[in-house]
Design an enzyme around this catalytic site. Structure first.
Site, mmCIF file in Angstrom:
data_model
loop_
_atom_site.group_PDB
_atom_site.id
_atom_site.type_symbol
_atom_site.label_atom_id
_atom_site.label_comp_id
_atom_site.label_asym_id
_atom_site.label_seq_id
_atom_site.Cartn_x
_atom_site.Cartn_y
_atom_site.Cartn_z
ATOM 1 N N HIS A 36 57.623 -11.330 44.416
ATOM 2 C CA HIS A 36 58.736 -12.029 45.048
ATOM 3 C C HIS A 36 58.229 -13.414 45.446
ATOM 4 O O HIS A 36 57.052 -13.595 45.753
ATOM 5 C CB HIS A 36 59.165 -11.238 46.288
ATOM 6 C CG HIS A 36 60.432 -11.695 46.938
ATOM 7 N ND1 HIS A 36 60.485 -12.824 47.715
ATOM 8 C CD2 HIS A 36 61.680 -11.161 46.950
ATOM 9 C CE1 HIS A 36 61.714 -12.966 48.186
ATOM 10 N NE2 HIS A 36 62.466 -11.977 47.739
ATOM 11 N N ASP A 53 52.518 -6.679 50.126
ATOM 12 C CA ASP A 53 53.929 -6.883 50.421
ATOM 13 C C ASP A 53 54.606 -5.513 50.350
ATOM 14 O O ASP A 53 54.824 -4.974 49.270
ATOM 15 C CB ASP A 53 54.545 -7.849 49.404
ATOM 16 C CG ASP A 53 56.047 -8.047 49.599
ATOM 17 O OD1 ASP A 53 56.632 -7.398 50.487
ATOM 18 O OD2 ASP A 53 56.635 -8.840 48.847
ATOM 19 N N GLN A 90 59.429 -3.364 49.806
ATOM 20 C CA GLN A 90 60.141 -2.366 49.015
ATOM 21 C C GLN A 90 59.458 -1.006 49.027
ATOM 22 O O GLN A 90 59.938 -0.073 48.359
ATOM 23 C CB GLN A 90 60.286 -2.849 47.565
ATOM 24 C CG GLN A 90 61.038 -4.147 47.392
ATOM 25 C CD GLN A 90 62.498 -4.054 47.805
ATOM 26 O OE1 GLN A 90 63.078 -2.966 47.889
ATOM 27 N NE2 GLN A 90 63.112 -5.198 48.086
ATOM 28 N N LYS A 123 65.584 -3.871 55.682
ATOM 29 C CA LYS A 123 65.569 -3.078 54.454
ATOM 30 C C LYS A 123 65.333 -1.597 54.735
ATOM 31 O O LYS A 123 65.327 -0.783 53.818
ATOM 32 C CB LYS A 123 64.494 -3.601 53.496
ATOM 33 C CG LYS A 123 64.736 -5.021 52.989
ATOM 34 C CD LYS A 123 63.660 -5.444 52.003
ATOM 35 C CE LYS A 123 63.747 -6.916 51.654
ATOM 36 N NZ LYS A 123 64.928 -7.251 50.842
ATOM 37 N N CYS A 173 64.880 -13.591 43.346
ATOM 38 C CA CYS A 173 63.753 -14.297 43.988
ATOM 39 C C CYS A 173 62.433 -13.985 43.296
ATOM 40 O O CYS A 173 61.389 -13.842 43.948
ATOM 41 C CB CYS A 173 63.666 -13.946 45.477
ATOM 42 S SG CYS A 173 65.101 -14.454 46.435
#
Length: 409
Positions: A122, A199, A202, A225, A367
């Site tokens: 991302h 990261d 997700q 999220k 993104c």
């Protein structure tokens, strides 16, 4: 034990809405999740009954708000098996990554050092490192993926040497759904003394994650999220790293004492939380964490895997020649994300046609422009699942896609 989806769905008021006269089917969870009534009520309760600024206040409301805010930190820490003081509240995952870039990388990297990341990142885990590279003359190198969307770990292992000081990698691709083998990446990094930033935007909302077991140095994720409100994120970092880091944003709440010639900062994590924090956001996030932990993250992950597998099965049976799906073909190697294109049809058009039937998806480049350049496509449609999605919704989704394919010709 599987999820009681009907019971879960009762907790999400927005699922009672209709879009263009159709019942809402929300498949845009990789962008942001829906919010259960428990989270909504926790935020309302703070503003109705406990509204005050945290820390230092002597009065009852301030003490109550401070206790709720710090309990939120404890809840987040328990979810990922961290120490409480290793949890910093930020605005979102992007803010968390930028904090590491500004407060750690600029002070610890020098000319000749290397940052390694991947083509599937991302923008939020790519652009901060370019800013660092421009300022301190370090080099950023990118690991490629296979055509199927799997990270080339052998390429990583060949590239990483003692000049590599940081590997910044997504745990799960927000486009491909690919679950990267971060345990392998971390082992390679630590063998040469490099740190690793993961990261987790997700992954943390969708699967069990233990920062101690994986030996993660930095982990970034967002509250919105994972059933929580917007405007609240988390940076986890090992205590010893945080102790050495200097805050990049300073002001109220970050200091113990200030004179005209000196400053003494607070202990971690407070020295990184300048100004009035998002108190209501932290309280809402804590309630979201409690909700997910009651369900069980392993159950969350299994449910999404079932939905992805079922989607693949229906596409293979009914749309195989009309739809191209991106990412690993094996659903066991991906999270609850299905990114695709209907051949010869603009993804924005497909998203609009789905919306007309009440189905919310995301179209575009998500993104992740360099990844789309690597895939050699100009955009795609992304359906992303969560705990309140059902097989019935997937079936309806496939039926609408069949109608779109048929009308196209």
């Amino acid at each position: 034990m599987g999820l009681n989806i009907d019971k879960i769905r009762e907790d999400f008021p927005i699922l009672g809405r209709k879009i263009h006269g159709k019942r809402l089917i929300y498949f845009d969870n990789a962008a942001t999740s829906l919010k259960p009534i428990q989270v909504i009520n926790s935020i309302i309760s703070y503003y109705k009954e406990h509204c005050a600024k945290v820390h230092r206040g002597i009065h009852t409301l301030s003490q109550e708000a401070s206790d709720m805010y710090e309990r939120a930190r404890e809840e987040v820490a328990k979810m990922i098996n961290a120490k409480t003081n290793e949890i910093i509240f930020t605005l979102n995952a992007t803010d968390s990554i930028n904090l590491v870039a500004q407060s750690w990388a600029l002070d610890n990297l020098k000319e000749g050092d290397i940052i390694v990341t991947t083509v599937m990142e991302h923008h939020s885990n790519m652009l901060p490192w370019r800013i660092v590279a421009n300022r301190v003359k370090v080099e950023v190198k990118y690991i490629d993926i296979t055509d199927e969307g799997i990270l080339k770990c052998e390429e990583l292992e060949k590239l990483v040497d003692e000049n590599v000081k940081l590997i910044a990698i997504t745990h799960v691709s927000n486009v491909l759904g690919t679950i990267n083998d971060i345990k392998r990446v971390i082992k390679v990094a630590h063998n040469v003394g490099s740190l690793v930033l993961v990261d987790g935007a997700q992954s943390v909302p969708h699967m069990p994650l233990d920062v101690k077991e994986l030996d993660i140095d930095f982990l970034a994720f967002s509250g919105h999220k994972m059933l929580g409100p917007t405007g609240i994120g988390v940076l986890y970092a090992k205590e010893e790293i945080l102790e050495e880091m200097k805050p990049s944003r300073v002001g109220g709440g970050t200091i113990k004492e200030v004179t005209l010639s000196d400053v003494k900062y607070e202990e971690v994590p407070l020295k990184f939380e300048a100004g009035t924090p998002n108190i209501a956001g932290a309280i809402g996030l804590a309630e979201a964490v409690r909700y997910l932990r009651r369900i069980g993250m392993e159950n969350v992950f299994k449910h999404e895997l079932d939905l992805v597998s079922y989607t693949f099965k229906l596409i293979d049976e009914e749309l195989k020649d009309s739809i191209e799906v991106y990412g690993p073909k094996n659903p066991n190697k991906r999270c609850g994300i299905v990114t695709f294109n209907i051949k010869d049809l603009n993804p924005d058009v497909v998203a609009a046609l789905l919306d007309a039937r009440g189905i919310a998806v995301r179209s575009g480049k998500h993104c992740a422009h360099p990844l789309y350049q690597r895939l050699r496509i100009n955009g795609a449609v992304r359906a992303s699942y969560y705990i309140y999605n059902t097989r019935d919704e997937v079936e309806y989704f496939i039926e609408v896609l069949k109608e779109i394919v048929k009308s196209k010709f």
